[in-house]
Design a protein around this motif. Structure first.
Motif, PDB file in Angstrom:
ATOM      1  N   ILE A   1     -16.218  -8.389  -0.887  1.00  0.00           N
ATOM      2  CA  ILE A   1     -15.250  -7.326  -0.596  1.00  0.00           C
ATOM      3  C   ILE A   1     -15.235  -6.261  -1.699  1.00  0.00           C
ATOM      4  N   ASP A   2     -15.121  -5.005  -1.294  1.00  0.00           N
ATOM      5  CA  ASP A   2     -15.075  -3.906  -2.270  1.00  0.00           C
ATOM      6  C   ASP A   2     -13.616  -3.502  -2.450  1.00  0.00           C
ATOM      7  N   TYR A   3     -13.018  -3.950  -3.536  1.00  0.00           N
ATOM      8  CA  TYR A   3     -11.596  -3.699  -3.748  1.00  0.00           C
ATOM      9  C   TYR A   3     -11.278  -2.224  -3.913  1.00  0.00           C
ATOM     10  N   PHE A   4     -12.313  -1.428  -4.243  1.00  0.00           N
ATOM     11  CA  PHE A   4     -12.051   0.002  -4.429  1.00  0.00           C
ATOM     12  C   PHE A   4     -11.920   0.723  -3.092  1.00  0.00           C
ATOM     13  N   ARG A   5     -12.241   0.025  -2.022  1.00  0.00           N
ATOM     14  CA  ARG A   5     -12.084   0.647  -0.697  1.00  0.00           C
ATOM     15  C   ARG A   5     -10.705   0.355  -0.103  1.00  0.00           C
ATOM     16  N   ILE A   6      -9.926  -0.472  -0.769  1.00  0.00           N
ATOM     17  CA  ILE A   6      -8.635  -0.866  -0.196  1.00  0.00           C
ATOM     18  C   ILE A   6      -7.546   0.071  -0.681  1.00  0.00           C
ATOM     19  N   PRO A   7      -6.900   0.780   0.233  1.00  0.00           N
ATOM     20  CA  PRO A   7      -5.839   1.705  -0.187  1.00  0.00           C
ATOM     21  C   PRO A   7      -4.627   0.925  -0.717  1.00  0.00           C
ATOM     22  N   GLY A   8      -3.902   1.559  -1.593  1.00  0.00           N
ATOM     23  CA  GLY A   8      -2.632   0.984  -2.029  1.00  0.00           C
ATOM     24  C   GLY A   8      -2.750   0.011  -3.175  1.00  0.00           C
ATOM     25  N   LEU A   9      -3.918  -0.116  -3.796  1.00  0.00           N
ATOM     26  CA  LEU A   9      -4.040  -1.010  -4.940  1.00  0.00           C
ATOM     27  C   LEU A   9      -4.180  -0.186  -6.224  1.00  0.00           C
ATOM     28  N   SER A  10      -3.499  -0.617  -7.273  1.00  0.00           N
ATOM     29  CA  SER A  10      -3.644   0.087  -8.546  1.00  0.00           C
ATOM     30  C   SER A  10      -4.976  -0.291  -9.180  1.00  0.00           C
ATOM     31  N   THR A  11      -5.416   0.528 -10.095  1.00  0.00           N
ATOM     32  CA  THR A  11      -6.687   0.277 -10.779  1.00  0.00           C
ATOM     33  C   THR A  11      -6.649  -1.079 -11.487  1.00  0.00           C
ATOM     34  N   GLU A  12      -5.505  -1.356 -12.100  1.00  0.00           N
ATOM     35  CA  GLU A  12      -5.364  -2.609 -12.829  1.00  0.00           C
ATOM     36  C   GLU A  12      -5.524  -3.822 -11.889  1.00  0.00           C
ATOM     37  N   VAL A  13      -4.838  -3.736 -10.728  1.00  0.00           N
ATOM     38  CA  VAL A  13      -4.929  -4.824  -9.755  1.00  0.00           C
ATOM     39  C   VAL A  13      -6.357  -4.962  -9.248  1.00  0.00           C
ATOM     40  N   ARG A  14      -6.998  -3.813  -8.974  1.00  0.00           N
ATOM     41  CA  ARG A  14      -8.385  -3.848  -8.477  1.00  0.00           C
ATOM     42  C   ARG A  14      -9.297  -4.552  -9.458  1.00  0.00           C
ATOM     43  N   GLU A  15      -9.148  -4.197 -10.749  1.00  0.00           N
ATOM     44  CA  GLU A  15     -10.038  -4.780 -11.752  1.00  0.00           C
ATOM     45  C   GLU A  15      -9.815  -6.282 -11.872  1.00  0.00           C
ATOM     46  N   LYS A  16      -8.562  -6.681 -11.787  1.00  0.00           N
ATOM     47  CA  LYS A  16      -8.237  -8.106 -11.888  1.00  0.00           C
ATOM     48  C   LYS A  16      -8.861  -8.879 -10.711  1.00  0.00           C
ATOM     49  N   LEU A  17      -8.726  -8.299  -9.514  1.00  0.00           N
ATOM     50  CA  LEU A  17      -9.274  -8.963  -8.331  1.00  0.00           C
ATOM     51  C   LEU A  17     -10.793  -8.985  -8.387  1.00  0.00           C
TER      52      LEU A  17
END
Lengths: 445, 631
Positions: B572-588
């Motif tokens: 999954i590409d977390y950067f394609r998911i709207p509504g997530l902060s950069t911090e959350v994306r990096e953690k995931l």
């Protein structure tokens, strides 16, 4: 939490009707960039939350759209927590629609219903209770309902339930200490007393909510009494027209008949019921059942009869009772003795009716003031149901502890209560919470 | 020397032996590399196994074929049941063990297993090739080619001991530390951090005045740990309880700021629930006494372990503090207490199979990933061993859920939430406490243990017949009815029980509050329970009496599983998911949770972020549609 949502949403914030002003909102990373395309002389860095008077123009054809006030917000200091803009146009549906279409052509996307609030929730600007409050506020039909919704929007309800959750967790921590550290000499705490304190305050809130809901939907005034006491005659008199059939036969009324009236600005639901007691009617059981249900739900019970209160009538705890003696125009009636507070009327002649009506109104007024003196913390049936569940769980925990059942069973109850509250605010994620977000914001349909 | 193994285990502590034994049971050619010295599975802390939360782990390891329960029984010199008066889910068995016999018996168990090679040496580096494990370098014997390595280095990596201001480099007292290994792990990209733990001074048993203490004898009815082992046949010994006092506290408080724990000399973080005595005294000044357990170190050992007095204060203060305590006035200290600081690897670097995400083929288990306790170490070692073996066999990982086992909770807490202090198991960490009991560990886990190959056939059959015996009696209880006749009711009345009004089953009778199970036989002649052994009867009673609660918990487990069942695709590409902060994306991105449930438990992942993720997972096409709209 700052978020970067990929797209920018656009929607009119006011209805598309002729009015003085029409407002359009934008939210998302390109809000300012899109706004700038139609504003010719917006400064390079507009000051957030300041109004700028602008001529709006369609950038490709150059046609003038309107003169408007525009304001921008910088993330996270906005309703949605994203970059936002608002445009205050002249309130013409044509103008509002044209500007909206232009903004969408420039890269905006038409927002789904509730999407601004959805983003506010997803960005942590408000919890689910607050979002629901916004919705309730918009839909509020009375000042009382608006006050109630405002409590939710201000986070007062969330604060209350979170504080309750916190107190339950403190008690849980005591129980965990007992279970996990049996050999350390831990100072004993009276867990039951702590729980009982929570139960008491919660029960007051629940009571207040029940009260408010009863009154909010209309004060229920129920006319009841033995067969052939003249209940339907009185009912028709009070509503001012012939709604039910009247006959000089016992058991003429079978169903509970209700009619909404407005007395002195208070919504009242007036109910006529079948006679209490055994009749020859084949449907007697059902008639009695329906009558009993209506009596139990009554806020004000008008008891028509000989002025005595039958012992086997089951009324709700909130009910106020008015004794009425009918047929005051018949000579036999006056020969009997009545309690002092009984009201003498003649439903057929109309004698004493004003007196009765003013007594009903007096009670209704009191109930209404009682309910709205301070709005209850609990708003809406869903919150009520959850808090009632929490209440039951706390009670069960106390019961288990007092029966000497293992502490781990009471921890189960308390843990479930903590989860219930977490799911109410949306702080604890579960499938139920997610589906509420879906229901609320029309996501994924 | 270049030798080929399937799996190599670094370290012979409680994690290491379980890992190596599990791999060997599953048919792997396994090497166990350990420093010569104290023996396998030695007990550097207190000589006891089990306790609240920990017994659950011991029984679960037993149910999956591990060895800790069996060896603890062989070396047990005292058993006690904790929380006897509380409910069945938090009751726990604890054993005192003979400190010398435990490793000796463990050595017998390990060396009697085919396919397990004991190598006395030190692993100084992990060798990687193309980003995955290719072998290890031994200090004496050179390189070993091996595709899967399980590191269970305990507190040995860059260990540093503190006694007062004295600092000694070592893994334990009298033991060298492991040099190089943690550097090698850090060089592979793993995050290496530092923790602290401690141990009390040891005392000469003959110098203690036991008459001034409270005795805690063996409980002969407590039972033992393992369902499969030979049980316990050693003579039993008592523990004793005494308390610290104001005089002992004064020794610490007089100049507490200069003590290593408070002066800044010790940097690593220690466990809050197993604090040193100076920590307890300084932090809880209102308490005028703290409990001290005097634990025998063996049947004939001249040494005792004063549990509760872990410390790193200077020798002279240790002496004065000990002598201020009732019964210890003339105690002779045979070894000073000390604190140890050591390197551990951030467990969030691992997947649920305990394999490093950065270096495939590298597994870590035990204290080296931030836990404390023999039982936690054993559970993690077992899981790492099973998973390394499964990977070698090309099979799917073996991951236990939080709803299945305390082991599942242990692993999930470590890898999804990480640690801020050495991690210890508690029953309060379990969401489904009532279901995860010690008495049903075998019913919960043995089938899975058997199917992965960690539990042998004979043991599994033993579990199955146990289950069958219990089920048979439950069925009999449900099918045996009693009528409310006069004789029955008089009998019940004679035993202080309310009379029957309707026909009822034995099972319903057994559910009554304060109903003595013996009455089933005494009054009704129902002999079902007599056909079960004590432990089986216990399981049955819990099943019957808590049926309502267990059913309710089962519904909650199903609810929990719904979120756990929402899988997150690995690519999954977390950067394609709207509504997530950069911090959350990096953690995931870095942790890559496998399910929405795991993601929701990660620290820093807000409910809103989980909601956004859920929205995307349910309807990814719409989110891409939004992106197209934007172009």
């Amino acid at each position: 939490m700052r978020t970067s949502t990929n797209d920018t949403i656009v929607a009119p914030a006011t209805p598309l009707q002729v009015s003085a002003i029409g407002v359009i909102r934008l939210s998302g990373p390109d809000s300012l960039a899109i706004l700038r395309r139609i504003c010719s002389d917006l400064p390079e860095r507009p000051v957030a939350r300041r109004m700028y008077l602008q001529w709006l123009r369609e950038p490709h054809r150059g046609e003038t759209l309107d003169q408007a006030q525009v304001v921008t917000y910088k993330a996270p200091h906005s309703y949605t927590g994203e970059d936002m803009a608002e445009i205050f146009l002249h309130g013409s549906p044509v103008v509002v629609r044209r500007v909206t279409d232009t903004l969408i052509a420039l890269g905006g996307r038409y927002a789904r219903p509730g999407e601004f609030s959805e983003r506010a929730v997803l960005n942590g600007k408000m919890d689910l209770i607050q979002a629901e409050g916004v919705n309730d506020l918009i839909e509020a039909v009375s000042p009382q309902a608006a006050n109630q919704a405002l409590l939710a929007v201000a986070g007062k309800i969330s604060q209350y339930v979170v504080a309750l959750q916190d107190k339950i967790m403190n008690i849980l921590a005591e129980l965990y200490a007992i279970l996990d550290f049996p050999e350390d000499d831990i100072e004993p705490v009276d867990i039951t007393a702590g729980l009982e304190r929570l139960i008491r305050t919660l029960s007051q809130e629940l009571e207040r909510f029940r009260h408010t809901m009863l009154v909010k939907n209309g004060v229920q005034v129920v006319i009841a009494g033995p067969p052939n006491a003249g209940k339907s005659t009185l009912f028709n008199r009070l509503i001012g027209h012939k709604r039910t059939i009247i006959a000089d036969l016992p058991g003429t009324t079978r169903d509970v008949i209700e009619e909404r009236v407005m007395w002195g600005g208070i919504p009242i639901i007036l109910k006529d019921t079948g006679g209490i007691g055994v009749t020859e009617d084949v449907l007697n059981d059902q008639v009695q059942q329906a009558t009993n249900d209506a009596i139990r739900a009554a806020d004000i019970l008008v008891l028509l009869g000989d002025g005595r209160y039958p012992e086997d009538i089951d009324v709700g705890p909130q009910a106020r009772k008015i004794m009425v003696v009918n047929k005051a125009d018949l000579p036999g009636t006056l020969a009997q003795s009545f309690p002092d507070d009984a009201i003498l009327i003649s439903a057929s002649s109309g004698q004493g009716l004003e007196h009765l009506k003013s007594r009903i109104l007096k009670h209704a007024n009191e109930l209404y003031n009682l309910a709205f003196h301070r709005p209850p913390i609990i708003a809406g049936y869903r919150q009520y149901e959850v808090m009632l569940r929490v209440y039951d769980r706390l009670n069960r925990a106390v019961e288990l502890l007092s029966h000497g059942e293992p502490e781990e069973l009471s921890t189960l109850e308390l843990e479930a209560a903590v989860t219930d509250i977490g799911e109410l605010t949306g702080a604890q994620i579960s499938e139920e919470v997610l589906s509420r977000i879906f229901d609320r914001f029309c996501i994924g349909k | 020397m270049t030798k080929q193994y399937d799996i190599l285990v670094v370290g012979g502590g409680h994690a290491g032996v379980e890992a190596a034994m599990a791999a060997a049971r599953m048919g792997m050619d396994t090497a166990l590399v350990t420093l010569p010295g104290p023996g396998l599975g030695s007990m550097p802390c207190n000589p006891s196994i089990g306790g609240i939360g920990k017994t659950h782990l011991v029984k679960e390891v037993d149910a999956l074929g591990g060895v800790i329960a069996r060896v603890a029984d062989m070396a047990a010199i005292q058993y006690r049941v904790l929380n006897q008066s509380k409910g069945p889910a938090v009751r726990a068995l604890r054993a005192q063990c003979d400190r010398a016999l435990y490793p000796a018996r463990m050595h017998d168990v390990v060396t009697s297993h085919n396919g397990l090679h004991l190598v006395y040496d030190e692993v100084v580096a992990i060798i990687t090739q193309d980003g995955r494990v290719a072998g290890v370098r031994l200090r004496e014997q050179g390189e070993v080619v091996v595709p899967r390595v399980i590191v269970t280095a305990g507190t040995f990596m860059q260990g540093k001991l503190h006694i007062g201001t004295r600092q000694i480099l070592g893994g334990r007292i009298d033991m060298p530390r492991s040099e190089g290994l943690s550097g090698s792990l850090a060089a592979s990209g793993l995050k290496v951090l530092r923790f602290k733990t401690g141990t009390p001074p040891r005392l000469l048993a003959s110098s203690i005045d036991y008459a001034r203490m409270e005795e805690q004898p063996n409980d002969p009815d407590a039972g033992h740990f393992s369902l499969f082992g030979p049980g316990s046949d050693l003579p039993k010994r008592s523990c004793h309880i005494t308390y610290t006092n104001q005089a002992a506290h004064k020794v610490i408080l007089d100049d507490w700021r200069s003590l290593p724990l408070f002066s800044g000399q010790i940097q690593g973080r220690g466990p809050r629930y197993c604090p040193s005595i100076e920590d307890k005294v300084v932090r809880f000044r209102h308490k005028d006494r703290h409990q001290v357990f005097i634990e025998p170190e063996g049947i004939d050992s001249p040494i005792v372990y004063p549990n509760g007095l872990a410390t790193s204060i200077p020798e002279e203060l240790q002496e004065r503090m000990v002598h201020a305590i009732r019964g210890l006035e003339d105690a002779v200290i045979t070894r000073w207490g000390y604190a140890v600081e050591y390197d551990y690897v951030d467990p969030t670097e691992l997947g649920h199979d305990l394999q490093s995400r950065k270096v495939p083929g590298l597994y870590l288990a035990g204290q080296v990933i931030g836990t404390t306790g023999y039982e936690e170490a054993a559970a993690l070692g077992l899981m790492a061993g099973i998973n390394a073996a499964l990977a070698a066999q090309g099979r799917a990982p073996f991951v236990l859920g939080r709803d299945q086992a305390y082991i599942g909770i242990l692993v999930d807490d470590l890898v999804t939430r990480g640690v801020t202090e050495p991690y210890r198991m508690f029953t309060s960490r379990a969401e489904f406490r009532l279901h995860l009991r010690t008495d049903n560990a075998y019913e919960r886990l043995s089938r899975a243990g058997y199917s992965v190959g960690s539990l042998d056939t004979q043991s599994f059959l033993q579990v199955q017949s146990r289950t069958r015996r219990i089920n048979t009696v439950v069925t009999a209880l449900e099918n045996t009815r009693v009528k409310p006749d006069q004789e029955t009711n008089e009998n019940l009345k004679r035993h202080g029980q309310p009379a029957l009004r309707n026909v009822t089953t034995m099972k319903e009778l057994l559910k009554r509050r304060d109903f003595d199970p013996d009455l089933l036989f005494d009054v009704f002649g129902f002999d079902g329970l007599k056909r079960l052994c004590k432990e089986e009867a216990q399981t049955l009673l819990i099943r019957v009496r808590y049926e309502g609660y267990l059913l309710r918990q089962q519904r909650e487990i199903e609810r929990f599983r719904r979120l756990e069942a929402v899988r997150i695709p690995s690519g999954i590409d977390y950067f394609r998911i709207p509504g997530l902060s950069t911090e959350v994306r990096e953690k995931l991105m870095s942790r890559r949770p496998a399910t929405l449930g795991q993601a929701s438990r990660m620290e820093g992942i807000t409910p809103a972020a989980v909601a956004a993720l859920f929205v995307f997972l349910k309807n990814p096409s719409k989110s891409t549609g939004q992106v197209q709209n934007n172009c």
